[in-house]
Design a protein around this motif. Sequence first.
Motif, PDB file in Angstrom:
ATOM      1  N   SER A 257       0.846  -1.193   0.000  1.00  0.00           N
ATOM      2  CA  SER A 257       0.000   0.000   0.000  1.00  0.00           C
ATOM      3  C   SER A 257       0.882   1.243   0.000  1.00  0.00           C
ATOM      4  O   SER A 257       1.979   1.235   0.554  1.00  0.00           O
ATOM      5  CB  SER A 257      -0.894   0.034   1.237  1.00  0.00           C
ATOM      6  OG  SER A 257      -1.760  -1.072   1.293  1.00  0.00           O
TER       7      SER A 257
ATOM      8  N   GLU B 287       0.107   5.229   0.801  1.00  0.00           N
ATOM      9  CA  GLU B 287      -0.836   6.286   1.166  1.00  0.00           C
ATOM     10  C   GLU B 287      -0.177   7.645   0.937  1.00  0.00           C
ATOM     11  O   GLU B 287       0.973   7.854   1.319  1.00  0.00           O
ATOM     12  CB  GLU B 287      -1.255   6.152   2.629  1.00  0.00           C
ATOM     13  CG  GLU B 287      -2.331   7.127   3.050  1.00  0.00           C
ATOM     14  CD  GLU B 287      -2.864   6.842   4.444  1.00  0.00           C
ATOM     15  OE1 GLU B 287      -2.419   5.862   5.064  1.00  0.00           O
ATOM     16  OE2 GLU B 287      -3.712   7.623   4.912  1.00  0.00           O
TER      17      GLU B 287
ATOM     18  N   ASN C  61      -7.392   3.691  -4.927  1.00  0.00           N
ATOM     19  CA  ASN C  61      -8.627   4.100  -4.291  1.00  0.00           C
ATOM     20  C   ASN C  61      -8.519   5.597  -4.064  1.00  0.00           C
ATOM     21  O   ASN C  61      -7.857   6.053  -3.126  1.00  0.00           O
ATOM     22  CB  ASN C  61      -8.819   3.359  -2.964  1.00  0.00           C
ATOM     23  CG  ASN C  61     -10.165   3.646  -2.322  1.00  0.00           C
ATOM     24  OD1 ASN C  61     -10.720   4.728  -2.464  1.00  0.00           O
ATOM     25  ND2 ASN C  61     -10.690   2.649  -1.624  1.00  0.00           N
TER      26      ASN C  61
ATOM     27  N   LYS D 226      -9.383   7.093  -0.733  1.00  0.00           N
ATOM     28  CA  LYS D 226      -8.437   6.880   0.367  1.00  0.00           C
ATOM     29  C   LYS D 226      -7.050   7.416   0.049  1.00  0.00           C
ATOM     30  O   LYS D 226      -6.112   7.214   0.830  1.00  0.00           O
ATOM     31  CB  LYS D 226      -8.359   5.394   0.712  1.00  0.00           C
ATOM     32  CG  LYS D 226      -9.648   4.816   1.272  1.00  0.00           C
ATOM     33  CD  LYS D 226      -9.463   3.367   1.705  1.00  0.00           C
ATOM     34  CE  LYS D 226     -10.745   2.828   2.343  1.00  0.00           C
ATOM     35  NZ  LYS D 226     -10.582   1.424   2.804  1.00  0.00           N
ATOM     36  N   ASP D 227      -6.909   8.044  -1.125  1.00  0.00           N
ATOM     37  CA  ASP D 227      -5.608   8.592  -1.526  1.00  0.00           C
ATOM     38  C   ASP D 227      -4.515   7.519  -1.473  1.00  0.00           C
ATOM     39  O   ASP D 227      -3.379   7.790  -1.047  1.00  0.00           O
ATOM     40  CB  ASP D 227      -5.207   9.776  -0.626  1.00  0.00           C
ATOM     41  CG  ASP D 227      -6.132  10.972  -0.771  1.00  0.00           C
ATOM     42  OD1 ASP D 227      -6.068  11.885   0.067  1.00  0.00           O
ATOM     43  OD2 ASP D 227      -6.924  10.991  -1.730  1.00  0.00           O
ATOM     44  N   THR D 228      -4.847   6.339  -1.912  1.00  0.00           N
ATOM     45  CA  THR D 228      -3.951   5.195  -1.758  1.00  0.00           C
ATOM     46  C   THR D 228      -3.864   4.389  -3.061  1.00  0.00           C
ATOM     47  O   THR D 228      -4.879   4.209  -3.736  1.00  0.00           O
ATOM     48  CB  THR D 228      -4.432   4.292  -0.607  1.00  0.00           C
ATOM     49  OG1 THR D 228      -4.478   5.055   0.612  1.00  0.00           O
ATOM     50  CG2 THR D 228      -3.485   3.114  -0.409  1.00  0.00           C
TER      51      THR D 228
END
Length: 120
Positions: free
Chosen positions: A21, A23, A72, A75-77
């Motif tokens: 992930s 972020e 996403n 979710k800024d991810t």
Amino acid sequence: QVHLVESGGGLVQPGGSLRLSCETSGTIFERNDMSWHRQAPGKERELVAGIPADGGAHYADSVEGRFTISRNDAKDTVYLQMNDLTPVDTAVYYCKAEEPQGGIGVLDSWGQGTQVTVSS
């Protein structure tokens, strides 16, 4: 200032899976082209997968069919699902954001990297 934080790396056996992930903060995420890169010891950093702001993922030949990049925007991810891992995939994996600069180019920002080690 764009800030990227990768997570999800670790030690996995050959044939295993990991999900990375990344972020982001300090940027309008949905406008950015995002990508994952990796650098193995003694080798140059290479593009693994990319996903533009408008979709349409692309992959390095070496990971096509095994890795999946996704994002996403809520979710800024951005994620990297890695399946069927082999020792050749061992590297530090970096997330990159390409932030548009109002038609005069893009600003590249990198995360600190997360180590992925594939070993039995």
